[in-house]
Design a protein around this motif. Structure first.
Motif, short mmCIF file in Angstrom:
data_model
loop_
_atom_site.label_atom_id
_atom_site.label_comp_id
_atom_site.label_asym_id
_atom_site.label_seq_id
_atom_site.Cartn_x
_atom_site.Cartn_y
_atom_site.Cartn_z
N ILE A 423 0.84 -1.21 0.00
CA ILE A 423 0.00 0.00 0.00
C ILE A 423 0.86 1.25 0.00
CG2 ILE A 423 -1.62 1.37 1.39
CD1 ILE A 423 -2.92 -1.27 2.25
N PHE A 424 1.83 1.33 0.92
CA PHE A 424 2.64 2.54 1.01
C PHE A 424 3.65 2.63 -0.13
CE2 PHE A 424 0.97 2.33 5.33
CZ PHE A 424 0.61 3.66 5.53
N GLY A 425 4.04 1.48 -0.69
CA GLY A 425 4.89 1.51 -1.89
C GLY A 425 4.13 2.08 -3.08
N MET A 426 2.86 1.67 -3.23
CA MET A 426 2.01 2.20 -4.31
C MET A 426 1.74 3.69 -4.10
SD MET A 426 1.30 -0.17 -6.53
CE MET A 426 -0.26 0.23 -7.31
N LEU A 427 1.57 4.10 -2.82
CA LEU A 427 1.36 5.52 -2.53
C LEU A 427 2.58 6.34 -2.96
CD1 LEU A 427 -0.09 7.93 -1.26
CD2 LEU A 427 0.79 7.21 0.97
N ALA A 428 3.78 5.81 -2.68
CA ALA A 428 4.99 6.51 -3.09
C ALA A 428 5.07 6.64 -4.61
CB ALA A 428 6.22 5.78 -2.56
N LEU A 429 4.74 5.55 -5.32
CA LEU A 429 4.76 5.59 -6.79
C LEU A 429 3.73 6.59 -7.32
CD1 LEU A 429 5.14 1.78 -7.64
CD2 LEU A 429 6.88 3.57 -7.88
N TYR A 430 2.55 6.63 -6.67
CA TYR A 430 1.51 7.58 -7.08
C TYR A 430 2.00 9.02 -6.91
CZ TYR A 430 -2.66 10.47 -6.85
OH TYR A 430 -3.57 11.47 -7.03
N LEU A 431 2.58 9.30 -5.75
CA LEU A 431 3.04 10.67 -5.48
C LEU A 431 4.20 11.07 -6.39
CD1 LEU A 431 2.83 10.57 -1.58
CD2 LEU A 431 1.36 11.88 -3.12
N PHE A 432 4.98 10.10 -6.84
CA PHE A 432 6.07 10.39 -7.77
C PHE A 432 5.59 10.49 -9.22
CE2 PHE A 432 9.10 8.24 -4.61
CZ PHE A 432 9.41 9.46 -4.01
N GLY A 433 4.26 10.31 -9.42
CA GLY A 433 3.69 10.45 -10.75
C GLY A 433 3.80 9.23 -11.63
N LYS A 434 4.16 8.08 -11.05
CA LYS A 434 4.30 6.86 -11.84
C LYS A 434 2.97 6.15 -12.05
CE LYS A 434 8.74 7.48 -12.01
NZ LYS A 434 9.36 7.93 -13.29
#
Length: 676
Positions: A423-434
């Protein structure tokens, strides 16, 4: 000569003082009873517990795997009288316990328990009962029982007086709860979390654009600047009133303690898991949760009336229109706050609404600040999606609670952490625009704020990964299942490396305890094994629900120098004084020390501790030799690993010295025989 005797006497007094400081009988809870007549054949049995300062008594309703609840046993119930409902208790304090990693309810200073009964035999004059309970302070716990005696004929009073007495007892208990510093700290914690949640809700697409629109409306429509400020402040106060009324309604409908009881209920946790998942997907843009449009239309028509009433309905309209963004947050806060009991929902809604209302009053007073606000845009949706990820992570905490209660071992620690890492890995990718979600606009670059938040999410994800290999993850203590509730308690891929015992195999009657220390649970078995292997005995008076016992095991026994001694230099005998298993009838007896009936294994070891060492608190550690003599003064709760290590070393040194003296004595006797 006299001087020498004085020194010896003084030294003896010091030793005696030290022993008495360690060995003492704790009796922190005093019990008394009374009987109140409420009808011709109905009575109310009232049990009052007076609790010493800094001690607390646990509630009747506790989740499995935590501390021991208070239990009342009514003798011969159903023969001459029957119980009407369950034993009720006054309001308890509920707080998260870091050791048991769950919410536990307890009483401070005093508690009142009531049990209604219906008498079937008019000749009944006395009822005997028994209470079994656990009480703890910050250093020790006791497990005890008390016989309760109720005299029906002599103590009966009128129903009216009984009702007044009950009200007085409840009011007194509530006053103590509110004046308790620990309860105040709990309320402050709820308030702060709710306040921060209100700011998070403020930065969503449903609320943030309303700030400049609403403030501009008040400043333009009002006849003077002062009137505009006054109207905006009343608007903010109306928001607070609306949400506080919502918190009050929840408290009124569900009561102060019912949701607290529900918080450990399997079906409640499953339902809330599903609810949070729905909220999370709504925040991520899968769909919107909105109240019926007719509600908004009716409220808008009321708001057009103008005046203070119109402003109040404008605030109500904001609450309804923004529900798709604020509803999930408010719902989460209400259940979390209500699980604490008392007025926590009101406190939570006060904090949340204050954060929502504050900007309207401030910007009305200082309209120039509106120019400093960032413009509405895609960043608002980013905030909303981020909240969705957080809601999704929180949802699995409730699913984990249900799994723990049922002991299904489906959502064990490793699975839970793997889900959070994802979940938090996906959140990081989302915030980085990936990753892009339905309502996201295409961006060629990301803002500094989004980059920093993404880095925080990434760092947290990396922090979680070692937890798969057994890292304690103290930062999120209480959220994942405990270490022992996992596929591999030592972590994935662990090989039980480190200090190992020098024993080959597991001795008969022993089992592996904390940190794989070989431990006996029967005193005679452990003592016999110690004699066979010429080792001193460490008696560990403990309890399954002893908080400070677990602290000692997790924080002190795990230290390498202490663990080495416990595994190799002593024989550990752990005696659980709260073991409820019944003794065979042939082994049951009446204690010569306390006069109590010893019926269970826990009763036996508790009586053993009291009769031999004049102590009844746990943890309690005694180092003895093969003649069952103490090698050093007993030790209790000692969180300093170095001090505990010195205590162990000193006791073992005295054991070794005793052996050396015995060898020297035997050698001297042998020389004497040969010389003769």
């Amino acid at each position: 000569m006299l001087d020498n005797l004085f020194k010896k006497g003084f030294f003896f007094l010091i030793l005696l003082t030290g022993f008495l400081a360690q060995a003492q009988i704790h009796n922190p809870v005093q019990w008394d009873t009374e009987v109140k007549k409420i009808a011709e054949d109905e009575y109310q049995l009232v049990i009052n517990a007076n609790i010493e300062d800094k001690w607390h008594l646990y509630s009747q309703e506790l989740p499995e795997g935590g501390a021991l609840p208070t239990v009342f046993i009514y003798e011969k119930a159903g023969e001459k009288y029957e119980l009407v409902g369950n034993t009720k208790e006054s309001d308890a304090i509920t707080e998260f316990d870091k050791v048991f990693e769950m919410d536990l309810s307890y009483f401070a200073y005093n508690a009142t328990f009531t049990q209604n009964i219906k008498v079937m035999d008019t000749s009944l004059a006395r009822i005997n009962a028994k209470v079994e309970y656990q009480a703890c302070d910050d250093k020790a716990c006791i497990f005890d029982s008390k016989d309760l005696d109720f005299i029906l004929k002599e103590n009966a009073i009128t129903s009216e007086t009984a009702d007044n007495s009950i009200e007085d007892a409840v009011e007194e208990d509530e006053a103590i709860v509110l004046n308790n510093p620990e309860e105040k700290r709990s309320f402050w914690g709820i308030f702060i979390v709710a306040f921060l949640s209100g700011f998070a809700a403020l930065l969503t697409p449903c609320v943030f654009p309303m700030i400049p629109m609403t403030v501009s409306f008040f400043t333009k429509q009002s006849k003077s600047r002062a009137a505009g400020i006054r109207n905006a402040i009343f608007y903010g106060i109306s928001i607070i009133v609306i949400y506080v009324l919502l918190g009050s309604l929840v408290t009124l409908i569900f009561g102060a303690d019912s949701l607290n009881a529900l918080s450990t209920n399997v079906w409640f946790n499953l339902a809330f898991f599903i609810l949070l998942v729905i909220f999370a997907f709504s925040f991520m843009g899968a769909f919107e949760i909105v109240l019926p449009s007719s509600w908004g239309t009716k409220i808008d028509s009321k708001a057009d009336k103008g005046g203070l009433i119109g402003i109040f309905f404008m605030a109500l309209a904001l609450a309804i229109v923004s529900f798709s963004c604020t509803g999930p947050i408010v719902g989460t806060l209400l259940v979390e706050a209500a699980s604490k009991g008392g007025i926590a929902p009101i406190v939570g809604m006060l904090g949340f609404s204050l954060a929502i209302a504050l900007p309207f009053g401030l910007f009305a007073a200082f309209p120039g600040w509106l120019n400093t606000l960032p413009k509405s845009g895609g960043w608002l949706n980013t905030v909303k999606v981020t909240l969705g990820f957080l809601e999704l992570a929180l949802a699995f905490k409730f699913l984990s609670n249900a799994d723990l209660v049922l002991q299904l071992h489906i959502l064990e620690r490793e699975i839970f952490l793997a889900i959070w890492i994802a979940i938090f890995g996906m959140l990081a990718l989302y915030l980085f625009g990936k990753i892009r979600l339905p309502h996201d606009s295409k961006q060629e670059h990301i803002s500094v704020g989004r980059l920093i938040t993404g880095l925080v999410a990434l760092i947290f994800t990396i922090y979680l990964i070692p937890g798969l290999w057994g890292a304690p993850l103290k930062l999120i203590s209480g959220f994942p299942p405990p270490l022992q509730y996992s596929e591999s308690p030592d972590g994935i891929g662990a090989s039980n490396a480190g200090i190992t015992s020098n024993k080959q195999g597991l001795p008969e009657g022993a089992e592996y305890g904390p940190h794989d220390i070989v431990s006996f649970h029967d005193y005679e078995d452990g003592l016999a094994y110690a004699k066979e292997n010429d080792l001193p005995v460490l008696i560990d008076f403990t309890g399954h629900a002893c908080v400070n016992c677990r602290k000692m095991e997790e924080r002190v026994w795990s230290e390498p120098q202490v663990l080495d001694i416990l595994k190799n230099d002593v024989v550990l005998i752990s005696l659980y004084v709260d073991d409820k298993r019944k003794l065979p009838e042939s082994e049951q007896y009446v204690s010569e020390t306390t006069g109590k009936e010893i019926e269970s294994i826990g009763n036996k070891w508790s009586d053993f501790q009291i009769s031999r060492y004049k102590a009844n608190a746990q943890p309690y550690y005694v180092l003895i030799n093969h003649e069952e003599e103490s090698l050093i003064s007993p030790s209790s709760y000692e969180p300093d690993a170095d001090e505990y290590y010195k205590w162990l070393k000193k006791g073992i040194s005295n054991f070794t010295k005793d052996d050396s003296d015995e060898i020297e004595s035997l050698s001297a006797d042998s020389d004497s025989i040969f010389s003769n």
